[in-house]
Design a protein around this motif. Sequence first.
Motif, PDB file in Angstrom:
ATOM      1  N   GLY A  25     -45.768 -30.934 -42.231  1.00  0.00           N
ATOM      2  CA  GLY A  25     -45.398 -29.529 -42.191  1.00  0.00           C
ATOM      3  C   GLY A  25     -45.501 -28.877 -43.560  1.00  0.00           C
ATOM      4  N   LEU A  26     -45.162 -29.626 -44.599  1.00  0.00           N
ATOM      5  CA  LEU A  26     -45.261 -29.105 -45.966  1.00  0.00           C
ATOM      6  C   LEU A  26     -46.721 -28.864 -46.347  1.00  0.00           C
ATOM      7  CD1 LEU A  26     -44.095 -28.427 -48.754  1.00  0.00           C
ATOM      8  CD2 LEU A  26     -44.121 -30.883 -49.267  1.00  0.00           C
ATOM      9  N   LEU A  27     -47.594 -29.829 -46.052  1.00  0.00           N
ATOM     10  CA  LEU A  27     -49.012 -29.673 -46.375  1.00  0.00           C
ATOM     11  C   LEU A  27     -49.621 -28.485 -45.630  1.00  0.00           C
ATOM     12  CD1 LEU A  27     -50.164 -33.409 -46.355  1.00  0.00           C
ATOM     13  CD2 LEU A  27     -50.151 -31.879 -48.334  1.00  0.00           C
ATOM     14  N   THR A  28     -49.265 -28.351 -44.359  1.00  0.00           N
ATOM     15  CA  THR A  28     -49.778 -27.234 -43.568  1.00  0.00           C
ATOM     16  C   THR A  28     -49.309 -25.902 -44.145  1.00  0.00           C
ATOM     17  OG1 THR A  28     -49.798 -28.595 -41.562  1.00  0.00           O
ATOM     18  CG2 THR A  28     -49.841 -26.203 -41.269  1.00  0.00           C
ATOM     19  N   ALA A  29     -48.025 -25.827 -44.491  1.00  0.00           N
ATOM     20  CA  ALA A  29     -47.483 -24.598 -45.067  1.00  0.00           C
ATOM     21  C   ALA A  29     -48.111 -24.290 -46.415  1.00  0.00           C
ATOM     22  CB  ALA A  29     -45.963 -24.714 -45.210  1.00  0.00           C
ATOM     23  N   LEU A  30     -48.396 -25.326 -47.191  1.00  0.00           N
ATOM     24  CA  LEU A  30     -48.998 -25.131 -48.505  1.00  0.00           C
ATOM     25  C   LEU A  30     -50.404 -24.553 -48.389  1.00  0.00           C
ATOM     26  CD1 LEU A  30     -48.594 -25.477 -51.512  1.00  0.00           C
ATOM     27  CD2 LEU A  30     -49.376 -27.842 -51.303  1.00  0.00           C
ATOM     28  N   LEU A  31     -51.179 -25.080 -47.471  1.00  0.00           N
ATOM     29  CA  LEU A  31     -52.521 -24.544 -47.244  1.00  0.00           C
ATOM     30  C   LEU A  31     -52.461 -23.113 -46.725  1.00  0.00           C
ATOM     31  CD1 LEU A  31     -54.608 -27.466 -45.711  1.00  0.00           C
ATOM     32  CD2 LEU A  31     -55.109 -26.187 -47.784  1.00  0.00           C
ATOM     33  N   ASP A  32     -51.521 -22.860 -45.816  1.00  0.00           N
ATOM     34  CA  ASP A  32     -51.371 -21.520 -45.257  1.00  0.00           C
ATOM     35  C   ASP A  32     -50.982 -20.522 -46.350  1.00  0.00           C
ATOM     36  OD1 ASP A  32     -51.083 -19.731 -42.829  1.00  0.00           O
ATOM     37  OD2 ASP A  32     -49.050 -19.601 -43.607  1.00  0.00           O
ATOM     38  N   HIS A  33     -50.090 -20.939 -47.225  1.00  0.00           N
ATOM     39  CA  HIS A  33     -49.652 -20.095 -48.335  1.00  0.00           C
ATOM     40  C   HIS A  33     -50.829 -19.748 -49.241  1.00  0.00           C
ATOM     41  CE1 HIS A  33     -46.988 -18.473 -51.373  1.00  0.00           C
ATOM     42  NE2 HIS A  33     -47.366 -19.379 -52.258  1.00  0.00           N
ATOM     43  N   SER A  34     -51.627 -20.741 -49.588  1.00  0.00           N
ATOM     44  CA  SER A  34     -52.793 -20.519 -50.441  1.00  0.00           C
ATOM     45  C   SER A  34     -53.812 -19.609 -49.768  1.00  0.00           C
ATOM     46  CB  SER A  34     -53.442 -21.867 -50.785  1.00  0.00           C
ATOM     47  OG  SER A  34     -54.679 -21.679 -51.428  1.00  0.00           O
ATOM     48  N   GLU A  35     -54.044 -19.845 -48.471  1.00  0.00           N
ATOM     49  CA  GLU A  35     -55.029 -19.049 -47.734  1.00  0.00           C
ATOM     50  C   GLU A  35     -54.602 -17.586 -47.657  1.00  0.00           C
ATOM     51  OE1 GLU A  35     -58.548 -18.313 -46.151  1.00  0.00           O
ATOM     52  OE2 GLU A  35     -57.934 -20.329 -46.730  1.00  0.00           O
ATOM     53  N   LYS A  36     -53.329 -17.346 -47.419  1.00  0.00           N
ATOM     54  CA  LYS A  36     -52.853 -15.970 -47.317  1.00  0.00           C
ATOM     55  C   LYS A  36     -52.972 -15.239 -48.645  1.00  0.00           C
ATOM     56  CE  LYS A  36     -49.736 -16.563 -43.395  1.00  0.00           C
ATOM     57  NZ  LYS A  36     -48.336 -16.672 -42.933  1.00  0.00           N
ATOM     58  N   LYS A  37     -52.694 -15.928 -49.743  1.00  0.00           N
ATOM     59  CA  LYS A  37     -52.837 -15.290 -51.045  1.00  0.00           C
ATOM     60  C   LYS A  37     -54.302 -14.944 -51.314  1.00  0.00           C
ATOM     61  CE  LYS A  37     -50.864 -18.186 -53.880  1.00  0.00           C
ATOM     62  NZ  LYS A  37     -50.312 -18.673 -55.172  1.00  0.00           N
ATOM     63  N   PHE A  38     -55.202 -15.841 -50.926  1.00  0.00           N
ATOM     64  CA  PHE A  38     -56.622 -15.585 -51.162  1.00  0.00           C
ATOM     65  C   PHE A  38     -57.114 -14.442 -50.274  1.00  0.00           C
ATOM     66  CE2 PHE A  38     -61.210 -16.639 -50.945  1.00  0.00           C
ATOM     67  CZ  PHE A  38     -61.480 -16.614 -52.298  1.00  0.00           C
ATOM     68  N   GLN A  39     -56.693 -14.432 -49.017  1.00  0.00           N
ATOM     69  CA  GLN A  39     -57.077 -13.336 -48.120  1.00  0.00           C
ATOM     70  C   GLN A  39     -56.543 -12.005 -48.641  1.00  0.00           C
ATOM     71  OE1 GLN A  39     -56.068 -14.047 -44.028  1.00  0.00           O
ATOM     72  NE2 GLN A  39     -57.081 -16.032 -43.950  1.00  0.00           N
ATOM     73  N   ALA A  40     -55.336 -12.020 -49.175  1.00  0.00           N
ATOM     74  CA  ALA A  40     -54.764 -10.792 -49.715  1.00  0.00           C
ATOM     75  C   ALA A  40     -55.598 -10.267 -50.874  1.00  0.00           C
ATOM     76  CB  ALA A  40     -53.329 -11.037 -50.172  1.00  0.00           C
ATOM     77  N   ALA A  41     -56.096 -11.171 -51.708  1.00  0.00           N
ATOM     78  CA  ALA A  41     -56.949 -10.762 -52.823  1.00  0.00           C
ATOM     79  C   ALA A  41     -58.265 -10.171 -52.320  1.00  0.00           C
ATOM     80  CB  ALA A  41     -57.224 -11.955 -53.738  1.00  0.00           C
ATOM     81  N   LEU A  42     -58.822 -10.736 -51.252  1.00  0.00           N
ATOM     82  CA  LEU A  42     -60.077 -10.225 -50.692  1.00  0.00           C
ATOM     83  C   LEU A  42     -59.898  -8.848 -50.082  1.00  0.00           C
ATOM     84  CD1 LEU A  42     -61.539 -13.367 -48.844  1.00  0.00           C
ATOM     85  CD2 LEU A  42     -62.168 -12.484 -51.095  1.00  0.00           C
ATOM     86  N   LEU A  43     -58.799  -8.647 -49.374  1.00  0.00           N
ATOM     87  CA  LEU A  43     -58.609  -7.417 -48.605  1.00  0.00           C
ATOM     88  C   LEU A  43     -57.982  -6.284 -49.400  1.00  0.00           C
ATOM     89  CD1 LEU A  43     -57.337  -8.925 -45.230  1.00  0.00           C
ATOM     90  CD2 LEU A  43     -59.621  -8.066 -45.747  1.00  0.00           C
ATOM     91  N   GLY A  44     -57.170  -6.619 -50.391  1.00  0.00           N
ATOM     92  CA  GLY A  44     -56.462  -5.558 -51.086  1.00  0.00           C
ATOM     93  C   GLY A  44     -56.294  -5.770 -52.569  1.00  0.00           C
ATOM     94  N   GLY A  45     -56.927  -6.792 -53.128  1.00  0.00           N
ATOM     95  CA  GLY A  45     -56.806  -7.042 -54.557  1.00  0.00           C
ATOM     96  C   GLY A  45     -57.764  -6.193 -55.366  1.00  0.00           C
TER      97      GLY A  45
END
Length: 218
Positions: free
Chosen positions: A86-106
């Motif tokens: 669960g920690l590994l999954t959450a960690l990947l999800d956290h990283s992916e969301k930050k990267f998507q945020a940079a693509l869409l609104g950074g």
Amino acid sequence: MSAALPPVPKPQETDGPPGLLQLGTETDADEPCLRADAARNRARLLEAAARLVAEHGAAGLTMEAVAAAASVGKGTVFRRFGDRTGLLTALLDHSEKKFQAALLGGPPPLGPGAPAVERLRAFGCAMLRRSVDELALQLAAEPSPDRRYTVAPRRFLRGHVALLLRQAAPDADSELLSHTLMAHLDPALVHHLTEQCGMPVARLEAGWLDLVARVTRT
């Protein structure tokens, strides 16, 4: 990650990425301040886990180590994530969301506001740096061959590349070429080239810029 994947909409340019960084799991019935505290604490645990992976690799990531790095009790980490998976999954999800945020609104050129070719260049270089920083984690979570191209994050990123290709090279087969470009950024290939072949990341970035220039005829 669950086997059932929700439809992933095509990337769109927006003023911001609403919903991407909602990291808490609390319900709307909780007090707003409690939800905010929970989200901050969860984000702090994930940042601590990310540092451990960068320093020691995914194989050495334990709930105890995260608790020590974040200066909290081990029980707090277990309550937040359940177990190591669960920690590994959450960690990947956290990283992916930050990267998507940079693509869409950074800020540009990674985010909106720059010409499509410049955004393609910035996208690939950012992906390569991210892969190198998170290589052990990304390899540990590599999907099976039958799901590699259908998992939601991969579909989103490839769709983003296809969107930029349609703008930069309108006469090109953007759907097919987006797969070709994404192959250059594959974590398994990055691992082979950097760890097994000893190539510096700068060479991979130069190769990406050359590939974009050839595909877009710039």
